[in-house]
Design a protein around this motif. Structure first.
Motif, PDB file in Angstrom:
ATOM      1  N   HIS A 190       0.764  -1.232  -0.092  1.00 41.36           N
ATOM      2  CA  HIS A 190       0.016  -0.134  -0.088  1.00 41.36           C
ATOM      3  C   HIS A 190       0.959   1.325   0.031  1.00 41.36           C
ATOM      4  CE1 HIS A 190      -0.333  -0.357   4.832  1.00 41.36           C
ATOM      5  NE2 HIS A 190       0.830  -0.566   4.431  1.00 41.36           N
ATOM      6  N   SER A 192       0.461   3.651   2.102  1.00 45.12           N
ATOM      7  CA  SER A 192       0.621   4.223   3.415  1.00 45.12           C
ATOM      8  C   SER A 192       2.115   4.136   4.343  1.00 45.12           C
ATOM      9  CB  SER A 192      -0.210   3.310   4.371  1.00 45.12           C
ATOM     10  OG  SER A 192      -1.667   2.915   4.017  1.00 45.12           O
ATOM     11  N   ARG A 216       0.515  -6.845  -4.396  1.00 40.98           N
ATOM     12  CA  ARG A 216      -0.071  -7.782  -3.623  1.00 40.98           C
ATOM     13  C   ARG A 216       0.042  -9.086  -4.658  1.00 40.98           C
ATOM     14  NH1 ARG A 216      -4.684  -4.843  -0.192  1.00 40.98           N
ATOM     15  NH2 ARG A 216      -3.766  -2.876   0.428  1.00 40.98           N
ATOM     16  N   GLN A 230      -2.387   3.268  -6.096  1.00 40.08           N
ATOM     17  CA  GLN A 230      -3.092   3.767  -5.154  1.00 40.08           C
ATOM     18  C   GLN A 230      -2.908   5.387  -4.895  1.00 40.08           C
ATOM     19  OE1 GLN A 230      -2.236   1.824  -1.049  1.00 40.08           O
ATOM     20  NE2 GLN A 230      -4.183   0.546  -1.460  1.00 40.08           N
ATOM     21  N   GLU A 232      -3.009   7.888  -1.625  1.00 45.02           N
ATOM     22  CA  GLU A 232      -3.129   8.163  -0.398  1.00 45.02           C
ATOM     23  C   GLU A 232      -3.312   9.525   0.058  1.00 45.02           C
ATOM     24  OE1 GLU A 232      -2.071   5.056   1.300  1.00 45.02           O
ATOM     25  OE2 GLU A 232      -2.088   5.894   3.350  1.00 45.02           O
ATOM     26  N   PHE A 272      -3.463   1.016  11.563  1.00 41.99           N
ATOM     27  CA  PHE A 272      -2.760   2.544  11.824  1.00 41.99           C
ATOM     28  C   PHE A 272      -3.788   3.840  11.769  1.00 41.99           C
ATOM     29  CE2 PHE A 272      -3.555   2.561   6.939  1.00 41.99           C
ATOM     30  CZ  PHE A 272      -3.415   1.355   6.769  1.00 41.99           C
ATOM     31  N   GLY A 304     -10.599   3.184   1.980  1.00 45.15           N
ATOM     32  CA  GLY A 304     -10.274   3.029   3.484  1.00 45.15           C
ATOM     33  C   GLY A 304      -9.829   4.407   3.850  1.00 45.15           C
ATOM     34  N   CYS A 305     -10.005   4.699   5.198  1.00 44.82           N
ATOM     35  CA  CYS A 305      -9.886   5.929   5.960  1.00 44.82           C
ATOM     36  C   CYS A 305      -9.862   5.552   7.429  1.00 44.82           C
ATOM     37  CB  CYS A 305     -10.675   6.887   5.385  1.00 44.82           C
ATOM     38  SG  CYS A 305     -12.208   7.026   5.848  1.00 44.82           S
ATOM     39  N   PHE A 331      -6.308   8.471   4.415  1.00 50.90           N
ATOM     40  CA  PHE A 331      -7.064   7.649   3.605  1.00 50.90           C
ATOM     41  C   PHE A 331      -6.167   7.009   2.345  1.00 50.90           C
ATOM     42  CE2 PHE A 331      -7.312  12.235   2.112  1.00 50.90           C
ATOM     43  CZ  PHE A 331      -7.151  12.154   0.615  1.00 50.90           C
ATOM     44  N   GLY A 332      -6.790   5.839   1.885  1.00 50.87           N
ATOM     45  CA  GLY A 332      -6.130   5.462   0.607  1.00 50.87           C
ATOM     46  C   GLY A 332      -7.164   4.789  -0.210  1.00 50.87           C
TER      47      GLY A 332
END
Ligand code: PHE
Length: 363
Positions: A190, A192, A216, A230, A232, A272, A304-305, A331-332
């Motif tokens: 990711h 992140s 992945r 992604q 972020e 996280f 996601g966030c 967020f991502g």
């Protein structure tokens, strides 16, 4: 008409004068050549092996007394080279004049097709998402695709062996058993880890948008690819709340998909962020009526966030991120999925097969 004189004396001045006369004649006669037959006459007069001017020049050398031979030889060689050149360029001049007369252009020949290049649809989508956040004052940050266990997991509050690591089926680089776990390399799962890398580099407040490739170990199918993209986001300041997160993402989704799009936040878990949420947007394919893309639900899960977990701040506390003083959200989102939706494409594999027939539709 010019003819090669006999040389009387061999002083440098007389040799120069003879050479100059020959050169002037050569230039003048070559300028008169205007068609093929002129050119043949010109060539033979100057270059014919029997009796041509070049051949006659050799007589200069033969007749020259020993001490003068060197000087005469040098001039003769030079003049011969000039004659050859003049004959050749006269020919070129008449051929290109002929091409010019017919326009030099055959319009019945097929043209040269220049393929148009274009931004790849995924990259275009990434850039669009990035500019939505830039317009809100975010800066762009990037990080490495080959990442350490520390940045990809540990600094993001995934302890070694914690089951949350299983959420992201990771591709590890082989042969690192002798390194400490935190230094082992992997393909980042990711974007992140760039949150932490950036907070090590920059003091708060920060507002960052972070585009990039991630990997992945997923089997490829219509909605999965082992490599994807992604974008972020990270905002840290004093008094940042979940309301700021909701407002920011709601605005971003409307900017990307149109102002009639609605957002919904559903509780979720990421190590996280705390609390964490998934963001759903009303299905832009069917206008939330229910279709195959949204599996009849009217909603599509897009990102996601959550609020940055205090444990993440602990790792960068020394750079000004005291979790008692600052707060933030992150967020991502998967850019490939957003591109699929934006362009109404039903197979993510199309993005990465490099088929020009697919890609040129975006040119
Ligand atoms: N990194 C998470 C993922 O790839 C997404 C995410 C980013 C969630 C930032 C919360 C905050 O699934």
């Amino acid at each position: 008409m010019y003819s090669v004189p006999k040389l009387g004396d061999y002083s440098a001045a007389s040799l120069d004068q003879a050479a100059n006369e020959l050169r002037a004649a050569l230039e003048q006669e070559s300028s008169l050549v205007s068609n093929d037959s002129d050119w043949k006459t010109f060539r033979d007069r100057w270059m014919a092996r029997k009796g041509g001017i070049t051949t006659q020049l050799s007589d200069w050398l033969k007749a020259a007394p020993g001490p003068a031979k060197r000087e005469v030889g040098m001039r003769v060689n030079d003049l011969k080279a000039r004659i050859e050149q003049a004959v050749e360029s006269a020919q070129q001049r008449i051929t290109s004049a002929r091409a010019g007369a017919t326009g030099g252009l055959d319009i019945s020949l097929p043209g040269i097709r220049r393929p148009l290049g274009a931004e790849h649809p995924v990259i275009r989508t990434v850039n669009e998402i990035v500019s939505v956040f830039k317009a809100m004052g975010y800066s762009v940050a990037e990080g490495p695709e080959i990442e350490t266990d520390y940045y990809n997991f540990e600094s993001l509050n995934f302890p070694p062996n914690h089951p949350a690591r299983d959420m992201q089926d990771t591709i590890f680089i082989a042969g690192q058993e002798s390194s400490p776990q935190r230094d082992r390399l992997l393909l980042r799962t990711h974007t992140s880890p760039v949150q932490v890398r950036s907070m090590e580099r920059l003091k708060p407040p920060v507002r960052l948008v972070i585009p990039g490739k991630v990997h992945r170990n997923d089997a490829p199918d219509a909605s999965h690819s082992p490599m994807f993209h992604q974008v972020e986001g990270l905002a840290v300041d004093t008094n940042i709340t979940f309301r700021d997160l909701k407002g920011t993402l709601d605005h971003a989704m409307k900017a990307l998909f149109g102002s009639s799009v609605q957002t919904r936040f559903r509780p979720s878990f990421f190590p996280f962020t705390e609390p964490s949420a998934e963001v759903l947007v009303s299905c832009i394919i069917c206008g939330a009526k229910g279709c195959r893309t949204c599996k009849q639900s009217g909603w599509i899960e897009l990102l996601g966030c959550g609020m940055v977990d205090p444990n993440v701040f602990e790792g960068v506390r020394d750079n000004g991120y005291d979790p008692g003083k600052v707060s933030g959200f992150a967020f991502g989102m998967g850019a490939d999925r957003i591109a699929l939706m934006k362009y109404g494409i039903d197979d993510i594999q199309l993005f990465f097969q490099g088929d020009v027939r697919f890609l040129e539709q975006f040119a």
